[in-house]
Design a protein around this motif. Structure first.
Motif, mmCIF file in Angstrom:
data_model
loop_
_atom_site.group_PDB
_atom_site.id
_atom_site.type_symbol
_atom_site.label_atom_id
_atom_site.label_comp_id
_atom_site.label_asym_id
_atom_site.label_seq_id
_atom_site.Cartn_x
_atom_site.Cartn_y
_atom_site.Cartn_z
ATOM 1 N N ASP A 64 -10.565 -9.056 12.179
ATOM 2 C CA ASP A 64 -11.604 -9.879 12.806
ATOM 3 C C ASP A 64 -11.063 -10.965 13.718
ATOM 4 N N GLY A 65 -9.758 -10.998 13.924
ATOM 5 C CA GLY A 65 -9.200 -11.910 14.915
ATOM 6 C C GLY A 65 -9.300 -13.374 14.572
ATOM 7 N N SER A 66 -9.490 -13.714 13.301
ATOM 8 C CA SER A 66 -9.624 -15.125 12.933
ATOM 9 C C SER A 66 -8.768 -15.438 11.710
ATOM 10 N N GLY A 67 -8.597 -16.724 11.465
ATOM 11 C CA GLY A 67 -7.898 -17.163 10.262
ATOM 12 C C GLY A 67 -6.401 -16.929 10.320
ATOM 13 N N THR A 68 -5.801 -16.747 9.165
ATOM 14 C CA THR A 68 -4.366 -16.532 9.053
ATOM 15 C C THR A 68 -4.015 -15.121 9.528
ATOM 16 N N PRO A 69 -2.717 -14.853 9.776
ATOM 17 C CA PRO A 69 -2.344 -13.502 10.223
ATOM 18 C C PRO A 69 -2.875 -12.400 9.310
ATOM 19 N N TYR A 70 -2.861 -12.620 8.000
ATOM 20 C CA TYR A 70 -3.492 -11.685 7.070
ATOM 21 C C TYR A 70 -3.748 -12.394 5.744
ATOM 22 N N LEU A 72 0.718 -4.368 9.721
ATOM 23 C CA LEU A 72 1.243 -3.008 9.613
ATOM 24 C C LEU A 72 2.736 -3.016 9.308
ATOM 25 N N GLN A 73 3.466 -3.934 9.921
ATOM 26 C CA GLN A 73 4.897 -4.036 9.637
ATOM 27 C C GLN A 73 5.118 -4.397 8.180
ATOM 28 N N LEU A 74 4.256 -5.241 7.642
ATOM 29 C CA LEU A 74 4.347 -5.605 6.236
ATOM 30 C C LEU A 74 4.143 -4.394 5.342
ATOM 31 N N MET A 75 3.267 -3.475 5.779
ATOM 32 C CA MET A 75 2.989 -2.286 4.980
ATOM 33 C C MET A 75 4.207 -1.405 4.789
ATOM 34 N N ALA A 102 2.361 -0.213 18.963
ATOM 35 C CA ALA A 102 2.806 1.189 18.963
ATOM 36 C C ALA A 102 3.954 1.392 17.979
ATOM 37 N N THR A 103 4.890 0.481 17.980
ATOM 38 C CA THR A 103 6.030 0.576 17.058
ATOM 39 C C THR A 103 5.567 0.478 15.612
ATOM 40 N N ALA A 104 4.647 -0.454 15.342
ATOM 41 C CA ALA A 104 4.150 -0.642 13.977
ATOM 42 C C ALA A 104 3.380 0.579 13.496
ATOM 43 N N LEU A 105 2.558 1.161 14.360
ATOM 44 C CA LEU A 105 1.790 2.350 13.988
ATOM 45 C C LEU A 105 2.707 3.535 13.718
ATOM 46 N N THR A 106 3.679 3.735 14.581
ATOM 47 C CA THR A 106 4.580 4.876 14.455
ATOM 48 C C THR A 106 5.370 4.813 13.158
ATOM 49 N N ALA A 107 5.641 3.618 12.676
ATOM 50 C CA ALA A 107 6.431 3.447 11.454
ATOM 51 C C ALA A 107 5.632 3.741 10.185
ATOM 52 N N LEU A 129 0.849 -1.186 0.000
ATOM 53 C CA LEU A 129 0.000 0.000 0.000
ATOM 54 C C LEU A 129 0.889 1.242 0.000
ATOM 55 N N THR A 130 1.753 1.303 -1.000
ATOM 56 C CA THR A 130 2.738 2.381 -1.064
ATOM 57 C C THR A 130 2.118 3.730 -1.396
ATOM 58 N N ASP A 131 0.870 3.727 -1.873
ATOM 59 C CA ASP A 131 0.213 4.989 -2.218
ATOM 60 C C ASP A 131 -0.582 5.570 -1.054
ATOM 61 N N ILE A 132 -0.546 4.947 0.105
ATOM 62 C CA ILE A 132 -1.348 5.376 1.257
ATOM 63 C C ILE A 132 -0.577 6.389 2.096
#
Length: 215
Positions: free
Chosen positions: A186-192, A209-212, A94-99, A2-5
């Protein structure tokens, strides 16, 4: 991915902290107790009334305002009795959001007071540039267009450059139609899991978020 975000919009309850937490239980108890007192009924009756209000008006508060005369601040006063210490700081989030590059906002159907208390307990206050709550939306909640438009206009957000995270699919339908990237937490399934070109289902929010940002 999501490089355009450049704007990140996150719901609060059951998104920034896990669903089924003791905080969510306190919120439910507080709302039902308020409804029971206002409508002079028991807990079973309050549950039925709440379901009807939410189905027709989006939130219990808006429904109580439309169908009655309760003051919104009186309705929300139960929040002052909530024990927010039941949720723990989340330094990984917090770290993921700040990045994340650009601006970050909380968009909630709750009150700003509730959001501020929860964010403080989670250690996330400094991660966000602003909060849009049910009072800022003039009691019109997600998923209504009036709420989304008021939020976008207040902060000058271009939808096609924004991503929105929420635990309810219904709250993501209109943002997706407006061109926002949408992420169902939704807290279910695979990590994403990518469901569409700009739509994901996420269980592990910090990991996503780290992946983003390419961590």
């Amino acid at each position: 991915m999501l490089t355009d975000i450049d704007t990140w919009v996150l719901d609060l309850d059951n998104t920034l902290y896990p669903p089924g937490s003791a905080l969510a239980g306190q919120l439910t108890h507080g709302i039902l107790s308020t409804i029971a007192e206002y409508y002079d009924t028991d807990v079973a009756g309050a549950r039925q009334i709440q379901a009807e209000l939410v189905a027709q008006y989006g939130t219990s508060l808006r429904g109580a305002m439309v169908t009655g005369t309760i003051d919104p601040h009186d309705f929300l006063s139960f929040e002052r009795r909530i024990d927010y210490s039941v949720i723990a700081p989340d330094p990984t989030l917090a770290t993921a959001l700040t990045a994340l590059p650009g601006r970050r906002y909380v968009y909630t159907n709750g009150s700003a007071y509730h959001a501020e208390q929860a964010l403080g307990q989670l250690g996330l206050t400094a991660c966000f540039d602003g909060i849009f709550d049910i009072l800022a939306g003039e009691l019109i909640p997600k998923p209504y267009a009036e709420s989304l438009d008021a939020f976008l206009n207040l902060f000058g957000i271009e939808p096609t450059r924004a991503a929105m995270f929420d635990d309810l699919e219904v709250n993501l339908t209109l943002p997706r139609e407006r061109g926002m990237a949408t992420i169902l937490v939704d807290g279910s399934g695979t990590p994403y899991e990518q469901l569409d070109r700009r739509h994901w289902r996420v269980r592990d929010l910090p990991a996503f978020l780290q992946l983003m940002v390419g961590d």
